[in-house]
Design an enzyme around this catalytic site. Structure first.
Site, PDB file in Angstrom:
ATOM      1  CB  CYS A  91      -0.925  -0.065   1.218  1.00  0.00           C
ATOM      2  SG  CYS A  91      -1.666   1.494   1.719  1.00  0.00           S
TER       3      CYS A  91
ATOM      4  CB  CYS B 145       0.307   1.983   4.034  1.00  0.00           C
ATOM      5  SG  CYS B 145      -1.401   1.445   3.914  1.00  0.00           S
TER       6      CYS B 145
END
Ligand code: ZN
Length: 159
Positions: free
Chosen positions: A78, A81
């Site tokens: 991600c 993230c």
């Protein structure tokens, strides 16, 4: 200074800044200033994210009665993230002793995110006294994350 703190099923593992002995602070004693079991010097505060690597660690951390906990649900694949990681670390450094900032890799401990019905990541959930108080998602600067957590806690206190 650690860039993050590891956990086990019973507590957070905190290396002593003086003698490097790794001390376990039991979850229900987080928020109290502990001393190193070996050299008796005060242990450093949790000024970095705490890594949740098991369901037991998650339950112990969010169930403790002293400090609110913000959990960052993230994964290696991600991008947002990864962008979020330094901001989350900044938030942890600014609130050491008053709140715990914990990271949970959704590929390492998938059961927790499933149980909480996490849809997209990064996702942030604020827990206090074992209960979810609020959640937020998507990349945000540390100050925005801290403002969200403070307002969620103020709301929870007014309940
Ligand atoms: Zn020590």
């Amino acid at each position: 200074m650690s860039s993050s703190f590891q956990t086990d099923t019973r507590g957070v593992l905190v290396p002593c800044a003086e003698c490097s002995t790794v001390n376990r602070i039991p979850y229900n004693r987080l928020g109290q200033r502990g001393r190193c079991a070996s050299c008796q010097k005060p242990l450093p505060g949790l000024a970095a994210p705490v890594e949740i690597t098991s369901i037991d660690a998650f339950a112990g951390l969010i169930g403790q009665p002293n400090l609110p906990v913000v959990v960052d649900f993230w994964a290696e694949w991600c991008g947002p993230c990864k962008m979020m990681a330094p901001e989350f670390a900044k938030a942890a450094a600014q609130t050491a002793g008053q709140a715990i900032f914990a990271k949970l890799n959704t590929e390492v401990v998938p059961e927790v995110g499933q149980r909480l019905r996490i849809q997209g990541i990064p996702a942030f959930i604020l827990f206090h006294h074992g209960k979810e108080k609020d959640r937020s998602s998507g990349f945000q600067p540390a100050q925005q994350l801290l403002a969200w957590a403070a307002s969620a806690l103020a709301g929870a206190a007014a309940e």
